[in-house]
Design a protein around this motif. Structure first.
Motif, mmCIF file in Angstrom:
data_model
loop_
_atom_site.group_PDB
_atom_site.id
_atom_site.type_symbol
_atom_site.label_atom_id
_atom_site.label_comp_id
_atom_site.label_asym_id
_atom_site.label_seq_id
_atom_site.Cartn_x
_atom_site.Cartn_y
_atom_site.Cartn_z
ATOM 1 N N VAL A 39 0.833 -1.199 0.000
ATOM 2 C CA VAL A 39 0.000 0.000 0.000
ATOM 3 C C VAL A 39 0.868 1.250 0.000
ATOM 4 N N LEU A 40 1.872 1.288 0.851
ATOM 5 C CA LEU A 40 2.719 2.474 0.960
ATOM 6 C C LEU A 40 3.526 2.713 -0.308
ATOM 7 N N ARG A 41 4.013 1.669 -0.904
ATOM 8 C CA ARG A 41 4.752 1.839 -2.160
ATOM 9 C C ARG A 41 3.837 2.362 -3.261
ATOM 10 N N SER A 97 11.401 6.014 2.709
ATOM 11 C CA SER A 97 11.779 6.433 1.353
ATOM 12 C C SER A 97 10.588 6.926 0.538
ATOM 13 N N SER A 98 9.424 7.042 1.155
ATOM 14 C CA SER A 98 8.244 7.504 0.428
ATOM 15 C C SER A 98 8.487 8.874 -0.185
ATOM 16 N N ARG A 99 8.001 9.063 -1.387
ATOM 17 C CA ARG A 99 8.125 10.361 -2.053
ATOM 18 C C ARG A 99 7.161 11.383 -1.461
ATOM 19 N N LYS A 100 6.196 10.934 -0.690
ATOM 20 C CA LYS A 100 5.207 11.815 -0.077
ATOM 21 C C LYS A 100 5.544 12.034 1.398
ATOM 22 N N PRO A 101 5.208 13.193 1.946
ATOM 23 C CA PRO A 101 5.368 13.399 3.390
ATOM 24 C C PRO A 101 4.515 12.383 4.152
ATOM 25 N N THR A 102 5.073 11.845 5.220
ATOM 26 C CA THR A 102 4.376 10.840 6.022
ATOM 27 C C THR A 102 4.231 11.334 7.459
ATOM 28 N N ILE A 103 3.058 11.099 8.034
ATOM 29 C CA ILE A 103 2.768 11.500 9.415
ATOM 30 C C ILE A 103 2.312 10.277 10.193
ATOM 31 N N ALA A 104 2.904 10.047 11.354
ATOM 32 C CA ALA A 104 2.427 9.010 12.269
ATOM 33 C C ALA A 104 1.467 9.650 13.269
ATOM 34 N N GLN A 208 8.994 19.146 -2.042
ATOM 35 C CA GLN A 208 8.998 18.385 -0.798
ATOM 36 C C GLN A 208 9.777 17.080 -0.939
ATOM 37 N N THR A 209 9.592 16.424 -2.071
ATOM 38 C CA THR A 209 10.365 15.201 -2.312
ATOM 39 C C THR A 209 11.854 15.513 -2.388
ATOM 40 N N ALA A 210 12.202 16.581 -3.077
ATOM 41 C CA ALA A 210 13.607 16.971 -3.200
ATOM 42 C C ALA A 210 14.188 17.375 -1.848
ATOM 43 N N ALA A 211 13.365 17.996 -1.011
ATOM 44 C CA ALA A 211 13.833 18.394 0.317
ATOM 45 C C ALA A 211 14.151 17.170 1.172
#
Length: 264
Positions: A39-41, A97-104, A208-211
């Protein structure tokens, strides 16, 4: 009927990914690990989503390894054990390594592998009653697959203590050492996560991905002529891209950039 261990809820451009074994405090078994990794990939590459929120149904975020899975691993061959451990390691890497910001979004227990999930996310917000621990040594194990992400989050000094004592931390203690960014009242957890999501949606997705890539490239490196040249080259490349041109135009024209959702 097979257990549905993961639920994905779409809220506009945000994917809320729910661990869905509430009766077992979202303990990690092989099915959940594999499903969550896939799912995450997929979400990482899906242009329909800008942000990923990782959350847990029920009282706990994730209480670590499933007991039945641990029993099976204890009786498995060395090869099977290695394959199982590699799948778990792949899960944490898929988050980090997700290209999107992730929040727990953390409530209740975040123990063992649950601690790894928190540490692998870019941002972690916890309810004040949440508890955290690297409990492995009390089972005769070590926090190996979660180790790189926990150490990156809290540093070697705290890791040396927590990996050996296996003590439980409160959310306030977790915030103090950098494991979570904020500890908030349980009733305000979703509101705080939503506020951070809103901030993230104001940013340019490619930037954001580049950051994120930039952080990985510069961490623990001396500020040398080589690193200075690398950072200069990175910003020069980004400035020439369409996204940067749109961002500057939006700023000068006092309007929202095209990537900002209409409701923001």
């Amino acid at each position: 009927m097979a257990e549905q261990t993961i639920e994905v809820e779409q809220r506009g451009a945000v994917a809320w990914v729910w661990l869905n074994r509430p009766e077992l405090h979202n303990a990690l078994n092989e099915s959940l690990i594999r499903e969550l990794t896939l799912v995450l990939r997929g979400l990482s590459d899906d242009p329909a989503y800008r942000v990923i929120v990782l959350a847990g149904r029920g009282r706990s975020f994730c209480a670590g390894a499933d007991i039945e899975s641990m029993k099976q691993q204890g009786a498995a061959s060395a090869t099977a054990n290695r394959d199982s451990a590699r799948e778990l390691a792949d899960l944490f890497h898929a988050i980090a390594s997700s290209r999107k910001p992730t929040i727990a979004r953390v409530q209740g227990a975040a123990i063992g592998g649950g601690l790894g999930l928190v540490s692998a996310c870019d941002i972690a917000i916890a309810a004040v009653d949440a508890k955290f621990a690297a409990s492995e040594v009390r089972l005769g194990l070590i926090p190996a697959t979660i180790g790189p992400y926990v150490v990156r989050a809290i540093g070697t000094r705290w890791a040396r203590r927590l990996f050996q004592t296996a003590e439980r931390l409160t959310a306030a203690q977790a915030e103090k050492i950098g494991l979570v960014h904020e500890a908030v009242e349980a009733g305000g957890l979703d509101e705080r996560v939503d506020a951070i999501v809103s901030d993230l949606l104001m940013g340019a997705p490619l930037a954001q991905t580049a950051a994120k890539d930039l952080i990985d490239a510069v961490v623990d490196r001396p500020i040398s002529a080589e690193l200075i040249e690398y950072t200069a080259e990175r910003i020069a490349v980004v400035r020439a891209q369409d996204e940067a041109k749109e961002g500057l135009s939006a700023f000068l024209e006092k309007r929202k950039a095209r990537w900002v959702p209409a409701q923001s």
